[in-house]
Design an enzyme around this catalytic site. Structure first.
Site, PDB file in Angstrom:
ATOM      1  N   TYR A   1      53.969  -2.684  56.301  1.00 18.22           N
ATOM      2  CA  TYR A   1      53.335  -2.186  57.524  1.00 18.22           C
ATOM      3  C   TYR A   1      52.756  -0.792  57.291  1.00 18.22           C
ATOM      4  O   TYR A   1      51.610  -0.510  57.675  1.00 18.22           O
ATOM      5  CB  TYR A   1      54.351  -2.153  58.669  1.00 18.22           C
ATOM      6  CG  TYR A   1      53.799  -1.488  59.907  1.00 18.22           C
ATOM      7  CD1 TYR A   1      52.784  -2.088  60.651  1.00 18.22           C
ATOM      8  CD2 TYR A   1      54.283  -0.249  60.336  1.00 18.22           C
ATOM      9  CE1 TYR A   1      52.264  -1.472  61.777  1.00 18.22           C
ATOM     10  CE2 TYR A   1      53.775   0.372  61.461  1.00 18.22           C
ATOM     11  CZ  TYR A   1      52.763  -0.243  62.178  1.00 18.22           C
ATOM     12  OH  TYR A   1      52.235   0.376  63.290  1.00 18.22           O
TER      13      TYR A   1
ATOM     14  N   LYS B   1      48.734   0.716  57.510  1.00 22.36           N
ATOM     15  CA  LYS B   1      48.278   1.834  58.327  1.00 22.36           C
ATOM     16  C   LYS B   1      47.704   2.968  57.473  1.00 22.36           C
ATOM     17  O   LYS B   1      46.869   3.742  57.945  1.00 22.36           O
ATOM     18  CB  LYS B   1      49.413   2.324  59.224  1.00 22.36           C
ATOM     19  CG  LYS B   1      49.761   1.322  60.323  1.00 22.36           C
ATOM     20  CD  LYS B   1      48.540   0.970  61.181  1.00 22.36           C
ATOM     21  CE  LYS B   1      48.874   0.045  62.319  1.00 22.36           C
ATOM     22  NZ  LYS B   1      47.688  -0.221  63.192  1.00 22.36           N
TER      23      LYS B   1
END
Length: 235
Positions: free
Chosen positions: A136, A140
């Site tokens: 994750y 980002k």
């Protein structure tokens, strides 16, 4: 964000996989603000669907001023070596590829129109990694660098690019991360006053409302008791 922009008189083109929820929101915005709202069922991971939706927007609505890439999610909190590869694929396809599909489709229109603003919803996770969040966090980081690179690519135009990087925000984010386990998700926010969706919407609206010669490149927002993804004080 839809509510904030509707209140300011914007015409909204809202896309989501959850078209029923979107249509309920559409009615609310029309009744409360008299807004013009168009809804589209769209999974941003599907490039053909992105093309079809954008291609079929009525001509009079294709003069898009603001693109907000808000689709994104985290799945699981496993170590990389123990993680679910399907979860990895969904995060990469949504957070990176979906953002690219819409950006690639809409920014050329902005270049032709010589105006526009791309607002990407990144994350504090794009600055600070944390255990169990490697994939994750990597997606980002990608949002940050795509934003930075796009800003360079359109520097000879009036188009602005902003990356919003929230910390802990109490939405359905953790429910999705824990595959629907609401009890587990609620524990994430125990002992701290987390940010709310309205807090992020206020900042997004501000970045879109500054004078034409001002570009807010990046905003990082955390609750008062959060310093990084892994440094949080809870009572």
């Amino acid at each position: 964000m839809a509510k904030r922009f509707a209140k300011e008189g914007a015409v909204l083109l809202l896309c989501s996989r959850s078209i029923d929820k979107l249509n309920i929101l559409k009615l609310q915005l029309e009744e409360e603000y008299g807004a013009k709202v168009y809804t589209y069922e769209l999974d941003v991971r599907d490039r053909k669907s992105v093309d079809e939706v954008i291609d079929n927007i009525p001509t009079e609505l294709k003069n898009i001023d603001i693109l907000i890439n808000n689709a994104g999610l985290a799945l699981g909190l496993d170590k990389v070596q123990e993680g679910d590869l399907d979860d990895f694929d969904i995060m990469i396809d949504t957070n990176i590829k979906g953002l690219l599909y819409l950006t690639r489709k809409i920014v050329p229109m902005m270049v032709i129109n010589q105006k526009g603003h791309v607002i990407n919803i990144g994350s504090l996770a794009g600055i600070h990694a944390y255990p169990g969040g490697a994939v994750y966090c990597a997606t980002k980081v990608a949002v940050k660098f795509i934003s930075d690179g796009l800003r360079m690519d359109v520097v000879d135009t009036p188009i602005k690019v902003t990356n919003i990087q929230p910390g802990m925000v109490e939405t359905n984010f953790s429910v999705i991360r824990f595959h629907g386990d609401e009890q587990k998700a609620s524990k994430v926010y125990e002992g701290i006053k987390a940010l709310e969706a309205d807090d992020i919407a206020d900042v997004v609206l501000y970045t879109a409302s500054v004078p034409e010669h001002v570009q807010i490149c990046e905003v990082t927002i955390t609750p008062t008791n959060q310093a990084t993804g892994g440094v949080v004080y809870k009572k």
